[in-house]
Design an enzyme around this catalytic site. Sequence first.
Site, PDB file in Angstrom:
ATOM      1  N   THR B  42       0.858  -1.188   0.000  1.00  0.00           N
ATOM      2  CA  THR B  42       0.000   0.000   0.000  1.00  0.00           C
ATOM      3  C   THR B  42       0.888   1.231   0.000  1.00  0.00           C
ATOM      4  O   THR B  42       1.531   1.539   0.990  1.00  0.00           O
ATOM      5  CB  THR B  42      -0.914   0.007   1.233  1.00  0.00           C
ATOM      6  OG1 THR B  42      -1.609  -1.215   1.266  1.00  0.00           O
ATOM      7  CG2 THR B  42      -1.904   1.138   1.145  1.00  0.00           C
ATOM      8  N   GLN B  43       0.968   1.915  -1.135  1.00  0.00           N
ATOM      9  CA  GLN B  43       1.759   3.143  -1.201  1.00  0.00           C
ATOM     10  C   GLN B  43       0.866   4.364  -1.153  1.00  0.00           C
ATOM     11  O   GLN B  43       1.314   5.468  -0.962  1.00  0.00           O
ATOM     12  CB  GLN B  43       2.604   3.162  -2.467  1.00  0.00           C
ATOM     13  CG  GLN B  43       3.636   2.045  -2.518  1.00  0.00           C
ATOM     14  CD  GLN B  43       4.654   2.133  -1.405  1.00  0.00           C
ATOM     15  OE1 GLN B  43       4.803   3.151  -0.745  1.00  0.00           O
ATOM     16  NE2 GLN B  43       5.371   1.046  -1.167  1.00  0.00           N
TER      17      GLN B  43
END
Lengths: 252, 265
Positions: B42-43
């Site tokens: 998850t960026q």
Amino acid sequence: MPDTAHEQPQQRQFYPYTENGGTILAIAGADFTVIAGDTRQSEGYSIQTRYAPKVFRLTERAVLAVNGFAADGNMFVKKVKQRLEWYRHAHAKEMPLRAIARLIQTMLYAQRFFPYYVNNILGGIEEDGSGAVYSFDPVGSYEREACRAAGAASSLVQPFLDNQIYFKNQTPAPGTPHPTYLPLPDVLAIVIDSFTSATERHIEVGDGLEMYVVLAKGRSIEELADVAGVQELTTRADGDRMFVIQRELKKD
Amino acid sequence: MDHFPTNWGRPRNELHDQYNTYPIHQRPSQPKDVFGEGVQRTQQPIVTGTSVLAIKFKDGIMMAADNLASYGSLARFKDIQRLHPVGTSTIIGASGDMSDFQYLQHTLDELMVDEFTNGDGHELGPAEVHEYLSRVMYGRRSKLNPLWNSLLVGGLQDGKPFLAYVDLLGTTYSASSIATGYGSYIAIPILRAAVDNKENTLTEEDARKLLHECMRVLYYRDARSLDKYQIGIVTSAGVSVSDAIKLETNWDFAEGIRGYGAQTQ
């Protein structure tokens, strides 16, 4: 306009650190140590809470102040306390202050390539009964000192301490050398003044002040008798004694 | 340093391999994941919830969050519950990535079942749930694979109101009024003025009115909010999450605004 979107992959890297403000400070006397910190926790321009302690009692004669990234700080204190508990179970005694200092350096350096983003100041009483302050950088470099300020307002407080504790740029009256150690009431006054001044000039400092005082075994507690807001934390009557003093700071 | 001798490979041995036909051993360092390059962390959050507000009052804690899950600026899902009861004395509220929140909901529900099956009569309270969540959040940030949320945990711990925060960095704190996201800029000043030093006298009715007013202010100013929200309460009577509450708003003032917008003069 030419489409340049494909030339460089757009990626925003997740940054695992933040700064939570606040300031800590410790001063060693001949047979006592004062370790203090404000209680504000902030991120950016927002005050998250007005009471989040940064100073922690480790043993009956050691206190650790932690400042920087609060999540790392809390985790680090948790791990130090756990190591000290294991030491107690293994050796049936409290770890001496200088050993705690080396333990902290080892634990910090173990994280050399993903550091705890914190400045640590350890204060307490050595085995020889002298007051001591150890200060650390985030990756474990440390030294024993007479006083140290760290955190958001360290650049405001440390020069003041250099002048008031180390007597830098002061010339003594002829025949009266500077004292090596200051008495407890003077030190407390300097600590309180440091924080009220830092609160005036630094937006991340304020709300509350928590001062831990560790007195060497057998030392008189007379000087603390009429101090407002003192609370004793001592657990063993025949050992060093520990007190905490809580004060209000401006909340704006 | 690789401490496992079996991973060290074989040096060349002229006795066994006179003509050097045996290739220099490649150290099998890491087991290679063939889908490794396809694994994403998850960026950035995708489907997000906005602010959560929570306060202490004399009988417990009260929390509010609207029912919107946005996809960027698109109001994508308009009937999402962002308050989640855990056990009988805790409630959590989430802003940030809604899929990460749903993962946490499942993890917590599983945890509560695990604890229940011990059959020791103990149940996790809000302090334990908060500690657990903060360890999970800090652990994930330390793996550079965060759960992209700001969470509020509230409830009754040993009969006393408990309210605390934890976010994607593992940062934690507690206070008598906390808000996430835009709420921390817009609602917190209103909440602090009304709650600080009045935690023990503020009634449930007043707390409800206060949160309603803050949700209305947020709906006027936060473009990622909705005029439909829910309130969660924890008191000695237990945990409850209300039905959706509608916010009444009046946008007539917009006609009088000059200087920007659709009109030309």
